[in-house]
Design an enzyme around this catalytic site. Structure first.
Site, mmCIF file in Angstrom:
data_model
loop_
_atom_site.group_PDB
_atom_site.id
_atom_site.type_symbol
_atom_site.label_atom_id
_atom_site.label_comp_id
_atom_site.label_asym_id
_atom_site.label_seq_id
_atom_site.Cartn_x
_atom_site.Cartn_y
_atom_site.Cartn_z
ATOM 1 N N ARG A 52 -16.145 26.620 -12.169
ATOM 2 C CA ARG A 52 -14.748 27.077 -12.010
ATOM 3 C C ARG A 52 -14.623 27.865 -10.707
ATOM 4 N NH1 ARG A 52 -13.555 31.600 -14.264
ATOM 5 N NH2 ARG A 52 -14.473 31.137 -16.289
ATOM 6 N N LYS A 201 0.965 13.613 -4.145
ATOM 7 C CA LYS A 201 1.861 12.747 -3.385
ATOM 8 C C LYS A 201 1.116 12.046 -2.240
ATOM 9 C CE LYS A 201 4.605 14.114 -6.460
ATOM 10 N NZ LYS A 201 4.518 15.473 -6.767
HETATM 11 O O1 P1T Z 1 3.664 17.486 -9.748
HETATM 12 P P1 P1T Z 1 2.831 18.550 -9.110
HETATM 13 O O2 P1T Z 1 1.580 18.009 -8.493
HETATM 14 O O3 P1T Z 1 2.599 19.725 -9.990
HETATM 15 O O4 P1T Z 1 3.657 19.062 -7.818
HETATM 16 C C1 P1T Z 1 4.875 19.730 -7.901
HETATM 17 C C2 P1T Z 1 5.679 19.505 -6.642
HETATM 18 C C3 P1T Z 1 5.714 20.484 -5.676
HETATM 19 N N1 P1T Z 1 6.394 20.346 -4.529
HETATM 20 C C4 P1T Z 1 7.091 19.224 -4.265
HETATM 21 C C5 P1T Z 1 7.856 19.103 -2.986
HETATM 22 C C6 P1T Z 1 7.102 18.183 -5.185
HETATM 23 O O5 P1T Z 1 7.791 17.085 -4.877
HETATM 24 C C7 P1T Z 1 6.391 18.311 -6.412
HETATM 25 C C8 P1T Z 1 6.418 17.260 -7.457
HETATM 26 N N2 P1T Z 1 7.473 16.350 -7.287
HETATM 27 C C9 P1T Z 1 7.760 15.273 -8.069
HETATM 28 C C10 P1T Z 1 7.058 14.921 -9.155
HETATM 29 C C11 P1T Z 1 8.935 14.483 -7.633
HETATM 30 O O6 P1T Z 1 9.106 13.334 -8.072
HETATM 31 O O7 P1T Z 1 9.698 14.988 -6.806
#
Ligand code: P1T
Length: 386
Positions: A52, A201
């Site tokens: 961790r 992403k």
């Molecule tokens: O889904 P996660 O990995 O927890 O990330 C959150 C997040 C943070 N910042 C931005 C700009 C994001 O687009 C996202 C997650 N967004 C999507 C799931 C979406 O479809 O816009």
């Protein structure tokens, strides 16, 4: 020091933190699954005691990612939201945060429904308006959360202008760099305290790993984030780190392909009779096109547009696409399309959505790297169904 730290982006993405394995010569970094590490005497070990806190696969990935943001310190998390939570845990009750008014719905939900209850105060400001930012700063303001481009309206915030205001006042700035990726935008170079990613992403890039990351050059902030990463424990698995690190190797070529396709899709949409308005930072018609040209080396693959009509037309269009997949998320090799008001931004109250302009005829596209002809044909056919 890593030999590759001074190399160019594409070379760093393939090599930083990833020397051939010392034991076998394996060219790919091993996935170290062990949760614990044997000590020769209490407290005497080879730099790892418990996974961790530190894990060799994660460390390799964190080093590589940090180098791509021109940062010294990088930390990986089990999701973007876990990274957001960890950053916010640097604050205490009574502290004040200024956040972009248009942010990912999950970020807003976390701030508005979870963190605010703990006594941290939030103001949501259109950060394209620097005067509005200045007016909201109070003695208790500790952090400004900048999402640029914003999700879903793709507003471009001038990072340098914000950091020039915040840095002398010792207000931390976080730039959510998810939509641009480190290939097109490097917030630390523009004075930001932290660069942030939902690595789910573009960094992951293949829609198969959830993750988040924070990168900084501020050693005091790094120490706090590292401590919180270990203490809160929202760390990614070694396999997730491996996948994300593998994806970094192709980030540059993917981003070029996303952008090339996106520009053509944006132009197609802009010229279509069933489209009211297109928002793409690479189009001259974008309200902050000049800011994007100044602070970004490209415009990435996200497009938002307003279809002529309302919910009925949006629904018909979204049900009709065949190459674009109707799904939340973005940044993968495959093209995705979605309806922010019903999907990604449903957690933003209807009146806020209305005030921001997230209407029922708003559609968001993540342009993938399929053949452009197939993408345009798909959109064209879907428009004909309306
Ligand atoms: O889904 P996660 O990995 O927890 O990330 C959150 C997040 C943070 N910042 C931005 C700009 C994001 O687009 C996202 C997650 N967004 C999507 C799931 C979406 O479809 O816009």
């Amino acid at each position: 020091m890593d030999h590759f730290l001074k190399s160019k982006f594409e070379t760093k993405a393939i090599h930083v933190g990833q020397p051939p394995d010392g034991t076998t010569g394996a060219i790919m970094t091993p996935i170290t699954l062990a949760t614990t590490y044997v000590q020769s005497s209490p407290g005497v070990h080879k730099g790892y005691d418990y996974s961790r806190a530190d894990n060799p696969t994660r460390e390799a990935y964190e080093r590589c990612l940090a180098s791509l943001e021109n940062g010294q310190f990088g930390y990986a998390f089990s999701s973007g939201c876990a990274a957001t939570t960890t950053i916010i845990m640097m604050l205490k009750a009574g502290d004040h945060v200024i956040c972009s008014d248009d942010v990912y719905g999950g970020t807003f939900r976390l701030f508005d429904k979870v963190i605010q209850d703990k006594g941290i105060q939030f103001d949501y400001v259109d950060l394209t308006n620097i005067e509005a930012l200045k007016n909201k700063i109070k003695p208790t303001t500790k952090l400004v959360w900048i999402e640029t481009p914003t999700n879903p309206l793709l507003k471009i915030i001038d990072i340098q202008k914000v950091t020039e205001i915040c840095n002398p006042k010792k207000i931390w700035t976080v730039v959510d760099n998810t939509f641009m990726s480190p290939y097109f935008q490097n917030p630390l170079d523009l004075g930001a305290t932290m660069a942030y990613h939902s690595t789910t992403k573009y960094i992951g890039g293949h829609s198969d790993v959830i993750g988040g990351a924070v990168i900084t050059n501020d050693s005091a902030v790094a120490e706090k984030i590292k401590f919180l990463q270990k203490s809160i424990g929202a760390v990614p698995s070694p396999f997730d780190c491996y996948l994300a690190m593998r994806s970094l190797k192709t980030l540059a070529v993917r981003m070029q392909a996303h952008e090339k396709n996106a520009l053509q899709v944006a132009k197609f949409l802009e010229s279509h009779s069933k489209v009211d308005k297109v928002l793409y930072p690479g189009l001259e018609s974008h309200p902050q096109h000049s800011v994007a040209k100044k602070q970004n080396s490209g415009f990435s693959g996200m497009i938002t547009f307003f279809i002529k009509g309302g919910l009925k037309e949006s629904q018909k269009f979204l049900e009709s696409v065949r190459v674009f997949a109707l799904a939340e998320s973005l940044g993968g090799v495959e093209s995705l399309i979605e309806h922010p008001a019903i999907m990604t931004h449903a957690s933003v109250p209807a009146e806020n959505r209305k005030a921001l302009g997230i209407h029922d005829n708003l559609i968001r596209i993540s342009v993938g790297i399929e053949n452009i002809d197939d993408l345009i044909q798909d959109l064209s056919a879907a428009f004909q169904k309306i």
